[in-house]
Design an enzyme around this catalytic site. Sequence first.
Site, mmCIF file in Angstrom:
data_model
loop_
_atom_site.group_PDB
_atom_site.id
_atom_site.type_symbol
_atom_site.label_atom_id
_atom_site.label_comp_id
_atom_site.label_asym_id
_atom_site.label_seq_id
_atom_site.Cartn_x
_atom_site.Cartn_y
_atom_site.Cartn_z
ATOM 1 N N PHE A 43 -11.660 -7.474 13.614
ATOM 2 C CA PHE A 43 -10.580 -7.932 12.729
ATOM 3 C C PHE A 43 -10.235 -6.837 11.717
ATOM 4 O O PHE A 43 -11.098 -6.303 11.043
ATOM 5 C CB PHE A 43 -11.004 -9.211 12.005
ATOM 6 C CG PHE A 43 -9.975 -9.709 11.037
ATOM 7 C CD1 PHE A 43 -8.754 -10.180 11.477
ATOM 8 C CD2 PHE A 43 -10.229 -9.712 9.673
ATOM 9 C CE1 PHE A 43 -7.792 -10.639 10.590
ATOM 10 C CE2 PHE A 43 -9.279 -10.174 8.769
ATOM 11 C CZ PHE A 43 -8.061 -10.635 9.223
ATOM 12 N N GLN A 44 -8.967 -6.509 11.638
ATOM 13 C CA GLN A 44 -8.426 -5.469 10.750
ATOM 14 C C GLN A 44 -9.083 -4.111 10.994
ATOM 15 O O GLN A 44 -9.285 -3.325 10.073
ATOM 16 C CB GLN A 44 -8.534 -5.881 9.278
ATOM 17 C CG GLN A 44 -7.585 -7.031 8.926
ATOM 18 C CD GLN A 44 -7.454 -7.268 7.439
ATOM 19 O OE1 GLN A 44 -8.379 -7.015 6.666
ATOM 20 N NE2 GLN A 44 -6.297 -7.771 7.017
ATOM 21 N N MET A 95 24.447 9.009 1.750
ATOM 22 C CA MET A 95 24.328 10.289 2.432
ATOM 23 C C MET A 95 24.627 10.145 3.922
ATOM 24 O O MET A 95 25.266 11.027 4.534
ATOM 25 C CB MET A 95 22.932 10.881 2.223
ATOM 26 C CG MET A 95 22.815 12.331 2.652
ATOM 27 S SD MET A 95 23.894 13.450 1.719
ATOM 28 C CE MET A 95 22.911 13.722 0.244
ATOM 29 N N LYS A 129 -17.804 -0.990 5.850
ATOM 30 C CA LYS A 129 -18.286 -1.982 4.885
ATOM 31 C C LYS A 129 -19.802 -1.960 4.749
ATOM 32 O O LYS A 129 -20.346 -2.130 3.647
ATOM 33 C CB LYS A 129 -17.797 -3.375 5.286
ATOM 34 C CG LYS A 129 -17.972 -4.414 4.189
ATOM 35 C CD LYS A 129 -17.258 -5.701 4.502
ATOM 36 C CE LYS A 129 -17.380 -6.698 3.362
ATOM 37 N NZ LYS A 129 -16.639 -7.970 3.644
ATOM 38 N N GLU A 131 0.810 -1.220 0.000
ATOM 39 C CA GLU A 131 0.000 0.000 0.000
ATOM 40 C C GLU A 131 0.844 1.271 0.000
ATOM 41 O O GLU A 131 0.405 2.300 -0.523
ATOM 42 C CB GLU A 131 -0.946 -0.001 1.209
ATOM 43 C CG GLU A 131 -2.047 -1.053 1.135
ATOM 44 C CD GLU A 131 -1.656 -2.405 1.708
ATOM 45 O OE1 GLU A 131 -2.532 -3.295 1.796
ATOM 46 O OE2 GLU A 131 -0.465 -2.575 2.080
#
Length: 584
Positions: free
Chosen positions: A114-115, A482, A164, A52
């Site tokens: 969940f999630q 760097m 949802k 993502e």
Amino acid sequence: MSRQMTGAKMVVQALKDQGVDVVFGYPGGAVLPIYDEIFQQNDIRHILVRHEQGAVHMAEGYARSTGKPGVVLVTSGPGATNAVTGMTDALMDSIPVVVLTGQVPTFMIGTDGFQEADTVGITRPCTKHNWLVKEPEKLADTLHQAFHVATQGRPGPVLVDIPKDVQFATGPYRGPREASLGHYKPKVKGDLDKITALVEMMEKAERPIFYTGGGVINSGPGASQLLRELADATGFPVTSTLMGLGAYPASGKNWIGMLGMHGLYEANLAMHGCDLMINLGARFDDRITGRIADFSPKSKKAHVDIDPSSINKVIHVDLAITGDVGHVLEDLLKVWKARGRKVNKAGLTKWWGKIEQWKLKSCLSYKNSDKVIKPQYALQRLEELTRGRDRYVTTEVGQHQMWAAQFLGFEEPNRWMTSGGLGTMGYGFPASIGVQIAHPQALVINVAGEASWLMNMQEMGTAVQFRAPVKQFILNNERLGMVRQWQELLHGERYSHSWSESLPDFAKLAEAFGARGRKVDKPKDLDDAIQEMLDYDGPFILDVLVEKHENCFPMIPSGKPHNEMLLGDASTEGAIQSGGAVLV
């Protein structure tokens, strides 16, 4: 007139009505209704990413190269949290991105389902605005508001969190013209009295400078054209931040290069010595200002910015103009012309004479080699072999990023995509895919370091799957370059964990993904390798083994003013030696 449809269908319809042609995303349980609607239409293309974070960087690349908002669709919980780095990057660099996240059903919010994650709470500090939509009646208007807020004023990322059950529920849909967009109406026209006052300052200035930033590019191509017209007509020198490269052409007669920590000697000294600084769409970030107390100490300062919160935030200015850079430049030109196109010619002639003397320092000079590829030489050859082509460049973050800014020339806006404010390693590769999706026939090159490229290497699968022929130009010094440079110059050469071990064979890695790659380590073979990369019609990784301990100069050490720079020892003689560099 509103129409009844499910929340999931509203999402897809809103995207169509907003002119969206591509979405970067990754499915999960909380967004399956939306994915089901995507499956049943052919107007919007979906790019399946591998992570993502990569989705948001792709959307950034798409947005930065087109001027249109990039769109991301991810699931709840880890889908949303994985997108946080990309959103923060977009916020820092003012990139318009619309992120749509799934959420657990409304009746489960707060139960540690969940999630489940508090997506709105987590992303409040890293978005321009965000929404949790709990009623289907509010979804359509919220989606249109999201695009409005992302693109108007100072652009930035926004997020809409959609439970949802709202996706399954039915509600009224209204298009963008009927939707309520709220009260967000940024001021775009500058105050004419203040613009006239700025013209008066320009007429008298002996040592003026235009200091340009990403705001010029965000304003659209018209602003870049107006900047060119104004600079060429007045004869004022032009410098730029990292994010503003291309707003004024690198071949332009008034261009004096990028300024800042790794900016050009002449640009930094001009900023330090000017008597009138005109800031156009830049935010006085710390990579530019150096030590604030000594920043451009002799100048009157004017700041043009669409974001009023950026004005007087870091540097106090004498004249502040809130408005869109393009609109302000248009009025500025009109007023300046109406008043007789006056400038201080004698002062300007003397000023340019001083700048030309500073240019003689040749601050980008380096000691080349016929045995090992110097990173500067690699970028010079890349510039030579790609100049004049329909080229877009992205970068990762580190030394290679600064060398790319120094040695690649940009003639147009929207051709240079890099992570400026956040400095996100792993940005460049997915961003290059987003650019390539937006411009399928163009040459898209990501200038990378091997460590930064590995941060999102999994997106090679995305490039291959969607036939995005992005070119990965890796300057491989087997170091965190760097970090290693700072450790050499500022930390007594104690190289704490700034090297890479167990690196992959990047050419074989490309082949493992179904792409092509090549390794090159001799200067005499470099041109042939670059040409092979350019000629191949698919994704390509060119692993360029470069000098391991080359430093990037010029460099303003942390906490120093603009007139105290470290230069490479090839660019000057008779100065103080310091850690393989010269202090001037």
